[in-house]
Every structure is written in structure tokens, then in C-alpha cells.
Scaffold this motif. Sequence first.
Motif, short mmCIF file in Angstrom:
data_model
loop_
_atom_site.label_atom_id
_atom_site.label_comp_id
_atom_site.label_asym_id
_atom_site.label_seq_id
_atom_site.Cartn_x
_atom_site.Cartn_y
_atom_site.Cartn_z
N LEU A 111 1.82 1.20 -4.20
CA LEU A 111 2.18 -0.12 -2.76
C LEU A 111 1.04 -1.46 -2.74
N GLN A 112 2.18 -2.13 -2.40
CA GLN A 112 1.45 -3.51 -2.09
C GLN A 112 0.47 -3.93 -1.00
N LEU A 113 -0.86 -4.86 -1.32
CA LEU A 113 -1.44 -5.20 -0.73
C LEU A 113 -1.69 -5.05 0.59
N ASN A 114 -0.30 -5.66 1.00
CA ASN A 114 -0.14 -6.09 2.62
C ASN A 114 0.65 -4.66 2.93
N ASP A 115 0.29 -3.59 2.12
CA ASP A 115 1.34 -2.82 3.30
C ASP A 115 0.27 -2.29 4.26
N GLU A 116 0.46 -1.35 5.17
CA GLU A 116 0.46 -1.14 6.74
C GLU A 116 -0.40 -0.29 6.34
N ARG A 117 -0.48 0.81 5.75
CA ARG A 117 -0.81 1.86 5.71
C ARG A 117 -2.87 1.87 5.08
N LEU A 118 -2.88 0.42 3.79
CA LEU A 118 -3.94 0.38 3.38
C LEU A 118 -4.83 -0.43 4.53
N LYS A 119 -4.39 -0.71 5.27
CA LYS A 119 -5.35 -1.25 6.28
C LYS A 119 -6.14 -0.67 7.23
N ASP A 120 -6.22 0.34 7.20
CA ASP A 120 -7.60 0.68 8.17
C ASP A 120 -8.35 1.57 6.68
N LEU A 121 -8.77 1.92 5.57
CA LEU A 121 -9.39 2.23 4.34
C LEU A 121 -10.30 1.06 4.11
N SER A 122 -11.37 2.04 3.91
CA SER A 122 -12.75 0.97 3.06
C SER A 122 -11.90 1.31 1.45
N PHE A 123 -13.10 0.43 0.68
CA PHE A 123 -12.62 -0.09 -0.48
C PHE A 123 -11.22 -1.10 -0.94
N VAL A 124 -10.25 -0.92 -0.12
CA VAL A 124 -9.69 -2.35 -0.50
C VAL A 124 -9.95 -2.91 -1.33
N THR A 125 -9.23 -3.70 -2.63
CA THR A 125 -9.92 -5.11 -3.20
C THR A 125 -8.82 -5.62 -4.09
N ASP A 126 -8.56 -7.06 -4.06
CA ASP A 126 -7.37 -8.06 -4.88
C ASP A 126 -7.27 -7.76 -5.95
N TRP A 127 -8.31 -6.78 -6.69
CA TRP A 127 -8.19 -6.41 -7.87
C TRP A 127 -7.86 -5.32 -8.39
N ALA A 128 -7.89 -4.20 -7.24
CA ALA A 128 -6.58 -2.61 -8.07
C ALA A 128 -5.57 -2.89 -7.18
N SER A 129 -5.09 -1.70 -8.09
CA SER A 129 -3.37 -1.14 -7.65
C SER A 129 -3.98 0.41 -6.77
N TYR A 130 -3.24 0.01 -5.75
CA TYR A 130 -3.16 1.03 -4.66
C TYR A 130 -1.69 2.36 -5.07
N TYR A 131 -1.60 3.38 -4.87
CA TYR A 131 -0.87 4.21 -4.93
C TYR A 131 -0.62 4.82 -3.45
N LEU A 132 0.04 5.40 -2.81
CA LEU A 132 0.43 6.93 -3.04
C LEU A 132 1.23 7.35 -3.49
N VAL A 133 0.11 8.99 -3.11
CA VAL A 133 0.72 10.23 -4.02
C VAL A 133 0.79 11.43 -3.69
#
Length: 172
Positions: A111-133
Motif C-alpha cells: 500500500l502507498q502512504l496516501n492509500d485511502e485504507r490507511l486514513k483511519d488507522l492509528s500508528f501510520v508513519t512516513d518511515w514504515a511500509s504498509y501491506y494489505l495481507v
Amino acid sequence: MVKLSILLIAIVLLVGCTSKKQEDLMQAYNEKINYHKLLQKTEKTQLYQDHETKVMLTATYLYTQNFEKNDTRDEVFIVGLHVNNESYGNLNSSEYKLTLNGQVPKEIETLQLNDERLKDLSFVTDWASYYLVTFPHEPSKKITLVFESELYGKGILHFAKVAKYVLNKEVF
């Protein structure tokens, strides 16, 4: 008569102020209701070396309760991975392994940092990578997500399809 009118004015002022604050609080809560629901389904683990955090993994279980008898939906998580001293960790790399009750993921989508699915999550930071698993369906109400690193060991995250306090406390 004067005492009664002062008492009535005081009551009106108190009721007016209280309801306004309550309405504001309820509006603020309703605006963030998705955030709060997802926060309840978020767990974090850290892997250490020499008392220093080397890897931090957060996982949010995207399960919504369904009252169908034959619910066979896949188990879906949004996983955030931060590896210390690296710009981005990669969950797809061979040095990391993620399993759900012993099963490997069916799919891992970056997932990209600007992905809509990340907007309501806590602990979203610019230095982490995110995945839909996505994992295969797990019939158990209690599920365990295990994250293993070749260098730093493993972390265990516990999730439930029902409220955790309903389950047997010995498991968690």
C-alpha cells in the motif's frame, strides 16, 4: 419568588451548556468512529536486539462481524512494518515470515502512504511500509498472527472475531 426564578435560570443555563458540550463530544466521536473501531482491532509487536527495538510490526484486523452460519470470508489485515536503520522494511523479503494460525498469506499487496485504507488507522508513519495481507479463511474465533525475523526472533499478536473478553482468558 426571587429564589425560585434564580434557581430556574441556573437550571436552564446548566442544561443548555451541558447539552451543547455533549452534542460536540458525540459529533467528534461520530466523525472518528471508524478510527476507534479499527484501533480496537490493532495490535503491535516489537523485536529487540541488545535491548533496542530493531523491528516494529503493527497489524489491524479488518474483520467485520457477520451473522451468517457459513461465513468463509478470507482473513484480511493491514500490516505496518518498520525496520530500524532501514528506510523501508519489506514484508515480501525472505528474511521475514508472517503466518496466521500456521498458514502463510494468500496475497500481500503493498500500500502507498496516501492509500485511502490507511486514513483511519492509528500508528501510520512516513518511515514504515504498509501491506494489505490476505489469509485463507480461519474457522476459529481466536487467531494468532506470528511475525518471524531471521535476525531478531518472533512476535506474536492475538486477535479475535468476537470481543476478547468473551473468550477464555487463558489463551491470551
